[in-house]
Structures are given as structure tokens and as C-alpha cells.
Scaffold this motif. Sequence first.
Motif, mmCIF file in Angstrom:
data_model
loop_
_atom_site.group_PDB
_atom_site.id
_atom_site.type_symbol
_atom_site.label_atom_id
_atom_site.label_comp_id
_atom_site.label_asym_id
_atom_site.label_seq_id
_atom_site.Cartn_x
_atom_site.Cartn_y
_atom_site.Cartn_z
ATOM 1 N N ASP A 125 0.856 -1.192 0.000
ATOM 2 C CA ASP A 125 0.000 0.000 0.000
ATOM 3 C C ASP A 125 0.894 1.245 0.000
ATOM 4 N N LYS A 126 0.619 2.190 -0.904
ATOM 5 C CA LYS A 126 1.570 3.306 -1.078
ATOM 6 C C LYS A 126 1.631 4.226 0.141
ATOM 7 N N THR A 127 0.523 4.347 0.862
ATOM 8 C CA THR A 127 0.533 5.184 2.074
ATOM 9 C C THR A 127 1.413 4.540 3.142
ATOM 10 N N VAL A 128 1.252 3.238 3.309
ATOM 11 C CA VAL A 128 2.064 2.521 4.294
ATOM 12 C C VAL A 128 3.540 2.564 3.887
ATOM 13 N N ALA A 129 3.803 2.427 2.595
ATOM 14 C CA ALA A 129 5.193 2.465 2.109
ATOM 15 C C ALA A 129 5.844 3.799 2.472
ATOM 16 N N LEU A 130 5.090 4.897 2.301
ATOM 17 C CA LEU A 130 5.650 6.218 2.621
ATOM 18 C C LEU A 130 5.853 6.360 4.135
ATOM 19 N N ILE A 131 4.863 5.948 4.903
ATOM 20 C CA ILE A 131 4.970 6.063 6.366
ATOM 21 C C ILE A 131 6.192 5.269 6.861
ATOM 22 N N ASP A 132 6.296 4.022 6.434
ATOM 23 C CA ASP A 132 7.406 3.172 6.898
ATOM 24 C C ASP A 132 8.758 3.735 6.461
ATOM 25 N N THR A 133 8.804 4.285 5.252
ATOM 26 C CA THR A 133 10.064 4.842 4.748
ATOM 27 C C THR A 133 10.454 6.094 5.534
#
Length: 215
Positions: free
Chosen positions: A169-177
Motif C-alpha cells: 500500500d503506497k501510504t504505508v510504504a511512505l509512512i514506513d520509509t
Amino acid sequence: MNSEYANNTLTHDDVARLAVLVKPYLTEKRYVHTLAVAKEAERLGEIYLPDKINELKAAALLHDITKKDDLKKQLHYCEKFGIIVKEFDHLSPKVFHARTAACLAEQDFASFVNEEIINGIRWHTTGRFGMTNFESIIYLADYIEETRDFEDCVLLRNYFYGKIDDGEDKTVALIDTMIYSFDLTIGNLIKEGALIDDDTIGARNYYLIKRSETE
Ligand SMILES: [Fe+2]
């Protein structure tokens, strides 16, 4: 900084003109980096903010326009633009350039900026609690652009694009990054015995809270 901003929206041609105009503000090496940040901001913008690509590229082109200036000049800008200098700021001089670049961009490139662009420049080094996707893209583009070859930059770039390529999920990818980037940055500051800016702690807390809301 002014509280009133022009509500500029930019065209592809504006961005091309800006890329030429910023050149005298940068060393040759930093100009190469700056163009790479703009390219990375476009790549990230296509994922997260496809209707703001030109504005993201403008923020990227302007983000380091005071980076070559020494501490004396940074303090001169602070005085000129009314930037409040905290007692211990001289112990982490790197944080000055984001604040002074935001003010100088507003002064010298008024027809190319809006509030979002100014904030993207302002928060690109430390991040902040409540940072927007626009601000996060400029912060991250600066960290992972393709010419960066420091170990942490490569790690973070592979971490982010690994998640995107895996269909995370792109939102999760950004948050985790973002969380990972702050962990790397704060870890390095601890190793160096350097001060950790309150806003960086705030930015990490913000993304940890956002992460908990996705679970
Ligand atoms: Fe930069």
C-alpha cells in the motif's frame, strides 16, 4: 516569512526557466544534486501527488539555494528575514539553510512559489510533526535521489522502491520509509554526539502515530 503568498500554480515551462535561474545559487556539484532531487520529486509525485508535479519540482530546485553560504551569511539572512535563532542552533548549523532558503526563495523567486512550495523547502532537512505529503516528498527526494551513494541513502532508496515494487500500500510504504529515514538520521546523530532537532523527533513521532492508525 510573509503570511500572504501568491497562489502560484506552475507550468512545465516555469519549471524549465527556474532550473536555469537557480544555477548561480548553487555550486556545480550541488546543482547536479538539485536536478536529481527534482527528478526524484517528480517520480515520487507521480505516485503521491500527480497534480502537483511542477510545484514539487520547483520546491526541489529551490531547496538548497542557501546551502553554499557560511554561518555568517546564514545569520545575516536570519536577521534580515526575522528568523528566530535559538540559543543552541550554532551547534547544528546544517539546519539553517532550510529556513534561510525558504525566505530567500520567497524574496528572489516570488512568482515561482506558493505556501506549499515554501513549506516544502522549510522542512526538507528536519521534517516536522504534522508534515504534509508534499513536505515528505521533498524531504525524501533529497535523501534518496539517484546520485546519492552514501550507504544509508542507498538503503532507504531500496527500502522504499522495494515496497512499491512489491505492491505494498503506497501510504504505508511512505509512512514506513519516513520512519526508517528518521531512525537512520537520529542513529547517526547519536553516533556523532550531535544535537537532535526537536522537529525531527516530532516528525518521527508523527509518522509512528500515523503508522499505528493504519493497523
Ligand atoms: Fe539537498
